[in-house]
Scaffold this active site. Structure first.
Site, PDB file in Angstrom:
ATOM      1  N   ASP A  25      -7.281  -5.601   2.807  1.00 28.68           N
ATOM      2  CA  ASP A  25      -6.389  -4.461   2.575  1.00 28.68           C
ATOM      3  C   ASP A  25      -6.793  -3.382   3.571  1.00 28.68           C
ATOM      4  O   ASP A  25      -7.773  -2.673   3.368  1.00 28.68           O
ATOM      5  CB  ASP A  25      -6.536  -3.969   1.134  1.00 28.68           C
ATOM      6  CG  ASP A  25      -5.689  -2.730   0.849  1.00 28.68           C
ATOM      7  OD1 ASP A  25      -4.911  -2.316   1.726  1.00 28.68           O
ATOM      8  OD2 ASP A  25      -5.821  -2.161  -0.256  1.00 28.68           O
ATOM      9  N   LYS A  87      -4.170   4.761  10.187  1.00 29.42           N
ATOM     10  CA  LYS A  87      -3.066   3.845   9.893  1.00 29.42           C
ATOM     11  C   LYS A  87      -1.709   4.525  10.051  1.00 29.42           C
ATOM     12  O   LYS A  87      -0.717   3.882  10.402  1.00 29.42           O
ATOM     13  CB  LYS A  87      -3.226   3.292   8.470  1.00 29.42           C
ATOM     14  CG  LYS A  87      -2.172   2.274   8.039  1.00 29.42           C
ATOM     15  CD  LYS A  87      -2.510   1.752   6.665  1.00 29.42           C
ATOM     16  CE  LYS A  87      -1.454   0.817   6.108  1.00 29.42           C
ATOM     17  NZ  LYS A  87      -1.820   0.279   4.791  1.00 29.42           N
ATOM     18  N   GLU A 186       2.069  -5.331   1.070  1.00 30.99           N
ATOM     19  CA  GLU A 186       1.147  -4.888   0.021  1.00 30.99           C
ATOM     20  C   GLU A 186       1.703  -5.076  -1.394  1.00 30.99           C
ATOM     21  O   GLU A 186       0.970  -5.541  -2.284  1.00 30.99           O
ATOM     22  CB  GLU A 186       0.763  -3.425   0.274  1.00 30.99           C
ATOM     23  CG  GLU A 186      -0.117  -3.259   1.512  1.00 30.99           C
ATOM     24  CD  GLU A 186      -0.228  -1.832   1.981  1.00 30.99           C
ATOM     25  OE1 GLU A 186       0.345  -0.941   1.320  1.00 30.99           O
ATOM     26  OE2 GLU A 186      -0.890  -1.585   3.005  1.00 30.99           O
ATOM     27  N   ASP A 208       3.829   1.209  -5.234  1.00 27.10           N
ATOM     28  CA  ASP A 208       2.602   1.255  -4.444  1.00 27.10           C
ATOM     29  C   ASP A 208       2.507   2.589  -3.709  1.00 27.10           C
ATOM     30  O   ASP A 208       3.170   2.800  -2.692  1.00 27.10           O
ATOM     31  CB  ASP A 208       2.604   0.094  -3.449  1.00 27.10           C
ATOM     32  CG  ASP A 208       1.315   0.025  -2.628  1.00 27.10           C
ATOM     33  OD1 ASP A 208       0.452   0.903  -2.809  1.00 27.10           O
ATOM     34  OD2 ASP A 208       1.171  -0.913  -1.824  1.00 27.10           O
TER      35      ASP A 208
END
Length: 623
Positions: A25, A87, A186, A208
């Site tokens: 992850d 990210k 994800e 999420d």
């Protein structure tokens, strides 16, 4: 003495057959690595027993860097060289990042239109390189813990990562020496963890909300098949934004805008994050900071104030949820379970609003920080071949339609949004002009009818098409999206087999909220877009008819009587006038039919001339 490895049937393979694969992850705030051992998938700890690795890298010089908690601890002391939430920069242009995050302490370098890059004590670093350092740390941790080299890894990405962001993630993995088995969305990873754990059947919503991104996915689970019915979200909305609203509140309370510095900016961000975490189970949080001149400031932030500050952000996530339900053609009554993923779902108001929206308590039995890595680890174990009898199947979807530009700047959709991947679809096109020997292929992404309203992905040319009459050539264009969501396009002229292809690697990713804006714009402008498309189609047809008839008149105009030629020419002039002076679709359509009717006799005369020329000088018995 030989040692025997004893395991339950189906739990593990023979020692000589077992391959180690991990799920990673790669998060905005934190990253984790997980693997299946003795039939159970667990996250792997470092030498201190910590499973969570802060996604932070501090560059000190060309030979020395810090990754994780130690880098985060030094962030305030060295803000310009400590890269956090990298990210968010993946696959994005420098201009996008600068406009979205104006207060960052980093020194950006390079062209604004190119990929973002940051100047550090170790030289210029791209988000790909920074992510590679994080992935390399996790790879080393896994190999040390498992005692062997890795055969592959499944790396998770937000469902709404576009092609550029996905490709950057694969590039980072390659730089870290990882064999990427698959990029896994994800929310799908979370569904795997919950689906295999509790054997859920039915429709599940995966909410999420991580540190930097938000995803909502609607999945249908049936006998091991995970089918994504719809997906939505925002690639630049997450816990970082919750921190930012606190930072803005603090700056306003203390009137700091005129004295802000890189160190103070970092201090505010870290203290805001701590306050947010404190308010998870406390009614107030105290924020203490020290200014650059040594002055100490303190403020009390109540849970009520914090909730009022972040309500707008949470509502944005619910708007995306509503849109995804509509895309899946279901209502909240059809949802059997709601899965909460991501550390930001610990904010009590988030859980309250999600429960209210979906009318059911969300599932939180698996740690929201760990669930994505666990799901990825399970999938990695299957893909590497340790469970050949597994019936787990993943059916992800693409988030936005993929199309091609046609004459008039129109978009012909090849693969529609929410199509299950991997997928390959082909469509045939033809040439517009006589003797055309090349064709430009323009690949676009979006839901609108005009190229100007969609996003350009890539362009390439197919050359070597045999010179034929307009419309005679057959060019087959194939769009192929692999399991990682990456697109390849091939164009081939069928009679010769000549082809050209490209793998789409856009120069940068979508800006904040661009995907959501594109979807919203497509719905708001749907009727106008269709009307405009129909008009442009008639304009293109008018151009084609005018060009072909003018060429025919130049070649064989003497076949017509003067009066008939003048009538046809006048009709063509009127058609051209309507084409270029805002004629309506109905007017153009009627005039095209009128010109077509007038030219029927001319076409017959030209056909007779061609036949006579072909038969001239030949005997009947030779024909």
């Amino acid at each position: 003495m030989a040692l025997l490895q004893i395991s339950e049937p189906g739990q593990s393979t023979a020692p000589h057959q077992h391959k180690w694969a991990v799920g990673i992850d790669l998060g905005t705030t934190n990253s984790l690595v997980a693997a299946v051992r003795s039939g159970e998938c667990t996250t792997l700890p470092d030498e201190n027993g910590h499973v969570i690795l802060p996604s932070v890298v501090r560059y000190q010089n060309t030979d020395e860097k810090q990754v994780g908690a130690v880098a985060l601890a030094n962030a305030e002391l060295d803000p310009t060289n400590t890269l956090i939430s990298i990210k968010r920069f993946m696959g994005r242009a420098a201009s996008d990042v600068k406009s979205s995050y104006a207060d960052l302490p980093y020194q950006f370098v390079g062209d604004d239109d190119g990929l973002v890059a940051i100047d550090t004590a170790a030289g210029v670093k791209s988000p790909v390189e920074v992510s590679a350092d994080i992935l390399s740390t996790l790879k080393n941790r896994a190999e040390k813990t498992l005692g062997d080299e890795l055969s592959g890894a499944v790396i998770t990405v937000p469902a709404y990562f576009d092609d550029a962001q996905r490709q950057c993630t694969k590039d980072a993995a390659a730089l870290a020496g990882l064999n990427v088995l698959r990029l896994l969305n994800e929310p799908t990873a979370a569904a795997i963890a919950y689906g295999l754990d509790s054997q859920q059947q039915g429709v599940i919503a995966v909410y999420d909300l991580g540190g930097g991104t938000f995803d909502i996915s609607i999945l249908k689970l049936t006998k091991g098949v995970f089918e994504v019915l719809a997906t939505g979200g925002d690639s630049a909305l997450g816990g970082d934004d919750f921190d930012e609203v606190i930072v803005s509140w603090l700056r306003e309370q203390w009137d700091l805008d005129s004295i802000i510095s890189p160190r103070l900016s970092r201090s505010l961000k870290e203290n805001a994050k701590k306050a947010k975490q404190t308010l998870t189970d406390q009614s107030t949080a105290t924020v203490n900071i020290t200014l650059d001149n040594g002055t100490e400031l303190s403020a009390e932030l109540s849970k009520a104030t914090f909730e009022s500050l972040c309500t707008g952000l949470i509502n944005k996530t619910l708007i995306a949820c509503r849109r995804s339900l509509k895309d899946a053609d279901i209502t909240t009554d059809d949802i059997s379970e709601v899965v909460m993923v991501g550390g930001s779902t610990r904010v009590p108001l988030v859980r309250q609003k999600v429960e209210s929206f979906f009318k059911r308590p969300p599932l939180t039995s698996i740690n929201p920080d760990l669930v994505v890595a666990i799901g990825a680890g399970i999938q990695a174990d299957i893909l590497v071949g340790n469970k050949p009898d597994s019936d787990l199947v993943l059916l992800d979807v693409i988030p936005l339609s993929l199309g091609i530009e046609t004459m008039g700047g129109l978009v012909e959709k090849i693969i529609n949004r929410n199509t299950t991947i991997p997928v390959a679809k082909a469509q045939e096109f033809t040439t517009f002009k006589d003797g055309q020997t090349a064709m430009a292929v323009h690949i676009v992404q979006g839901e609108r009818e005009l190229v100007s309203d969609c996003r350009s992905l890539a362009k390439f040319e197919l050359r070597g098409i045999p010179a034929m009459a307009a419309g005679a050539a057959h060019i087959r264009v194939t769009y192929q999206v692999d399991a990682d969501g990456l697109l390849s396009v091939t164009a081939m002229e069928k009679s010769t087999g000549i082809q050209s292809s490209i793998q789409v690697k856009p120069s940068y990713g979508l800006s904040d909220g661009q995907i959501a804006d594109m979807l919203k714009a497509s719905m708001v402008n749907a009727k106008d877009d269709i009307r405009l498309r129909m008009l442009v189609e008639q304009q293109v047809e008018a151009d084609r008819l005018h060009e072909s008839l003018i060429a025919a008149i130049d070649a064989d105009g003497d076949l017509l009587a003067e009066a008939e030629l003048n009538t046809l020419s006048d009709a063509l002039a009127k058609l051209l006038d309507l084409r270029h002076h805002q004629g309506t679709e109905e007017q153009l359509k009627a005039q095209i039919k009128h010109v077509d009717d007038l030219s029927q006799n001319f076409a017959a005369l030209r056909m007779d001339k061609s036949v006579n020329a072909a038969l001239s000088g030949q005997k009947v018995d030779e024909v």
